[in-house]
Write a protein that holds these residues in place. Structure first.
Motif, short mmCIF file in Angstrom:
data_model
loop_
_atom_site.label_atom_id
_atom_site.label_comp_id
_atom_site.label_asym_id
_atom_site.label_seq_id
_atom_site.Cartn_x
_atom_site.Cartn_y
_atom_site.Cartn_z
N GLN A 39 1.32 4.25 -2.91
CA GLN A 39 1.15 5.67 -2.60
C GLN A 39 2.37 6.48 -3.04
O GLN A 39 2.23 7.57 -3.58
N ARG A 65 2.43 6.54 -7.00
CA ARG A 65 1.24 7.05 -7.69
C ARG A 65 1.54 8.46 -8.21
O ARG A 65 2.04 9.31 -7.50
N ARG A 73 0.84 -1.21 0.00
CA ARG A 73 0.00 0.00 0.00
C ARG A 73 0.88 1.26 0.00
O ARG A 73 0.62 2.19 -0.77
N LEU A 74 1.90 1.28 0.82
CA LEU A 74 2.80 2.43 0.89
C LEU A 74 3.56 2.61 -0.42
O LEU A 74 3.71 3.74 -0.91
#
Length: 81
Positions: free
Chosen positions: A48, A51, A44-45
């Motif tokens: 992020q 992105r 997830r990190l």
């Protein structure tokens, strides 16, 4: 739920593209499994961080080698592109 099954569903889980029952099962697993918790948090990190970043072009020779390796892994080791 075994960790291998959970990892196979990771992409759909992060994209919130699972039926509610499977999502609950995955979240229960992650709540009990510290290794899978690390995987989901790290993935997830990473998403992020990257992105919105512009892709960095890779040399064509590396691109060709990556494609060849993927074909071999999938069992379709044909030489052409």
């Amino acid at each position: 739920m075994p960790c291998k099954k959970w990892i196979r569903e990771l992409s759909d889980y992060l994209d919130d593209d699972l039926d509610p029952q499977l999502k609950r099962e995955l979240e229960e697993h992650v709540g009990r499994c510290p290794n899978c918790r690390v995987i989901v948090d790290t993935t997830r990190l990473t998403i992020q961080i990257y992105r919105g970043c512009e892709p960095y072009p890779i040399p064509s020779s590396l691109h060709d080698r990556l494609l060849q390796a993927l074909r071999q892994r999938r069992g379709g080791a044909s030489g052409g592109s």
